[in-house]
Design an enzyme around this catalytic site. Structure first.
Site, PDB file in Angstrom:
ATOM      1  N   ARG A 102       0.884  -1.178   0.000  1.00 35.46           N
ATOM      2  CA  ARG A 102       0.000   0.000   0.000  1.00 35.46           C
ATOM      3  C   ARG A 102       0.918   1.222   0.000  1.00 35.46           C
ATOM      4  NH1 ARG A 102      -5.175   1.401   3.728  1.00 35.46           N
ATOM      5  NH2 ARG A 102      -6.000  -0.044   2.183  1.00 35.46           N
ATOM      6  N   HIS A 129      -7.589   0.824  -6.013  1.00 39.84           N
ATOM      7  CA  HIS A 129      -7.758  -0.071  -4.857  1.00 39.84           C
ATOM      8  C   HIS A 129      -8.411  -1.359  -5.374  1.00 39.84           C
ATOM      9  CE1 HIS A 129      -7.772  -1.451  -0.906  1.00 39.84           C
ATOM     10  NE2 HIS A 129      -8.629  -0.630  -0.320  1.00 39.84           N
ATOM     11  N   GLN A 132     -10.117  -4.084  -3.035  1.00 40.97           N
ATOM     12  CA  GLN A 132     -11.433  -3.715  -2.513  1.00 40.97           C
ATOM     13  C   GLN A 132     -12.518  -4.037  -3.537  1.00 40.97           C
ATOM     14  OE1 GLN A 132     -12.217  -2.109   0.698  1.00 40.97           O
ATOM     15  NE2 GLN A 132     -14.198  -2.871   0.008  1.00 40.97           N
ATOM     16  N   ASP A 224     -17.492   6.700  -0.892  1.00 42.45           N
ATOM     17  CA  ASP A 224     -16.188   6.603  -0.221  1.00 42.45           C
ATOM     18  C   ASP A 224     -15.889   7.980   0.368  1.00 42.45           C
ATOM     19  OD1 ASP A 224     -13.638   5.859   0.599  1.00 42.45           O
ATOM     20  OD2 ASP A 224     -12.751   5.917  -1.411  1.00 42.45           O
ATOM     21  N   CYS A 264     -16.375   1.295   1.202  1.00 41.45           N
ATOM     22  CA  CYS A 264     -15.175   0.498   1.475  1.00 41.45           C
ATOM     23  C   CYS A 264     -14.693   0.654   2.904  1.00 41.45           C
ATOM     24  CB  CYS A 264     -14.073   0.846   0.489  1.00 41.45           C
ATOM     25  SG  CYS A 264     -13.589   2.579   0.534  1.00 41.45           S
ATOM     26  N   ARG A 292     -13.212  -8.901   2.324  1.00 41.61           N
ATOM     27  CA  ARG A 292     -11.812  -8.620   1.974  1.00 41.61           C
ATOM     28  C   ARG A 292     -10.955  -9.848   2.286  1.00 41.61           C
ATOM     29  NH1 ARG A 292     -10.023  -3.401   1.843  1.00 41.61           N
ATOM     30  NH2 ARG A 292      -8.179  -4.393   0.971  1.00 41.61           N
TER      31      ARG A 292
HETATM   32  N1   CP Z   1     -11.169  -0.371   2.881  1.00 41.70           N
HETATM   33  C1   CP Z   1      -9.882  -0.354   3.264  1.00 41.70           C
HETATM   34  O1   CP Z   1      -8.959  -0.571   2.459  1.00 41.70           O
HETATM   35  O2   CP Z   1      -9.695  -0.106   4.577  1.00 41.70           O
HETATM   36  P1   CP Z   1      -8.313   0.118   5.334  1.00 41.70           P
HETATM   37  O3   CP Z   1      -7.770   1.458   4.909  1.00 41.70           O
HETATM   38  O4   CP Z   1      -8.647   0.062   6.795  1.00 41.70           O
HETATM   39  O5   CP Z   1      -7.361  -0.978   4.943  1.00 41.70           O
HETATM   40  N1  NVA Z   2     -10.201   6.496  -1.066  1.00 38.92           N
HETATM   41  C1  NVA Z   2      -9.769   6.077   0.256  1.00 38.92           C
HETATM   42  C2  NVA Z   2      -9.954   4.611   0.430  1.00 38.92           C
HETATM   43  C3  NVA Z   2      -9.585   4.099   1.791  1.00 38.92           C
HETATM   44  C4  NVA Z   2      -9.734   2.609   1.903  1.00 38.92           C
HETATM   45  C5  NVA Z   2      -8.321   6.489   0.462  1.00 38.92           C
HETATM   46  O1  NVA Z   2      -7.513   6.318  -0.438  1.00 38.92           O
HETATM   47  O2  NVA Z   2      -8.000   6.985   1.557  1.00 38.92           O
END
Ligand code: CP
Ligand code: NVA
Length: 309
Positions: A102, A129, A132, A224, A264, A292
């Protein structure tokens, strides 16, 4: 397919395989049956941004499959002191069977994948993502038993979730309506690719300013956060701009009576969604979060074991 770093790495068959394998793996967990085909398997889990769901579901998922995950963050590894990602890729490839990352830019994941000899999974970037979206598609399939032809309304920021969703929806022949304020549309590359894919699959891809047009007769209403990780400084300004796109009980009246509300997570109550909708009877966000785990286990098996459909 070596890596899963973009939804564009998938296709319809791949997603269908993930769904059926996820259903199998979920059933095992529900029955309390161990399924550990990956004895001795190891994964490096690199997180350069915070995470609750992704981190825990990957760590637990790898463990449930019989393996071990090693968590790394920027601060406590040499990444924070500037060790190049291409060097990290080659070193980690000598230790582990899989790298999950990430981070910020998609380019960083692409470079990691190019220099790594083991599969790489994108656990969120500024642009995508995809893990997700696999969980989201599986969740919708569990409730509706089909994906083709369903209408999905995505409200708010045309962010990483929206980019990955465009591609996922296009592959599965869904009607994907993203309603965003001007200047916050999904990236043109993803819209273009989604429209190209849609020509073959019968999907419908619409980018609109009008939240009601998006939500009208929708099977799924998705939102989101308005300020993603890394955009904290814009949060206050965004609140004003995005308010017309809030998912509230007035807006969801336009959806089908049996619509699913999805997010998400993490959710900001009173911003992109009201408490009433998030905690309401159409909300499936907890199943979505659970899935997930199952879909990522399926993804790992597909990547490392080349599991047949
Ligand atoms: N939805 C998601 O990716 O959550 P986190 O940021 O907690 O991993
Ligand atoms: N769009 C959000 C998703 C978090 C899971 C971000 O990138 O922070």
């Amino acid at each position: 397919m070596k890596d899963f770093i973009s939804m564009l790495d998938a296709d319809r068959l791949f997603i269908e395989n993930i769904i059926s394998l996820s259903a199998f793996l979920k059933e095992k967990v529900k029955k309390g049956e161990n399924y550990r085909p990956l004895d001795g398997f190891t994964a490096a889990l690199i997180f350069e941004k915070p995470s609750t769901r992704t981190r825990v579901s990957f760590e637990v998922g790898v463990y449930q499959l019989g393996g071990h995950g090693v968590y790394m963050d920027t601060k406590s590894s040499q990444l924070g002191r500037g060790e190049p990602i291409k060097d990290t890729a080659r070193v980690l490839s000598r230790y582990v069977d899989l790298i999950v990352i990430r981070t910020y830019g998609q380019k960083r994941v692409e470079e990691l994948a190019r220099f790594s000899t083991v599969p790489v999974i994108n656990a969120l970037t500024d642009e995508e993502h995809p893990c997700q979206v696999l969980a989201d598609l599986f969740t919708i399939w569990e409730y509706k038993r089909r994906l083709h032809g369903l209408k999905v309304a995505f409200l708010g920021d045309g962010n990483n979730m929206c980019n990955s969703w465009l591609i996922g929806a296009a592959y599965m022949g869904m009607k994907f309506y993203a309603a965003t304020p001007e200047g916050y549309e999904p990236l043109p590359l993803y819209v273009k690719k989604a429209k190209e894919i849609a020509e073959k699959t019968g999907a419908e891809i619409v980018i609109t300013r009008d939240p009601v047009e998006a939500v009208k007769d929708a099977d799924v209403v998705y939102t989101d956060v308005w300020a993603s990780m890394g955009q904290e400084e814009e949060a206050e300004e965004r609140k004003k701009i995005f308010m017309p796109y809030q998912v509230n009980s007035g807006l969801v009246k336009h959806a089908k009576p049996d619509f699913l509300f999805m997010h998400c997570l993490p959710a900001h109550r009173g911003e992109e969604v009201t408490e009433e909708v998030l905690e309401g009877e159409r909300s499936v966000v907890w199943d979505q979060a659970e899935n997930r785990l199952h879909t990522q286990k399926a993804l790992i098996l597909k990547l490392v074991r080349k599991v047949k459909p």
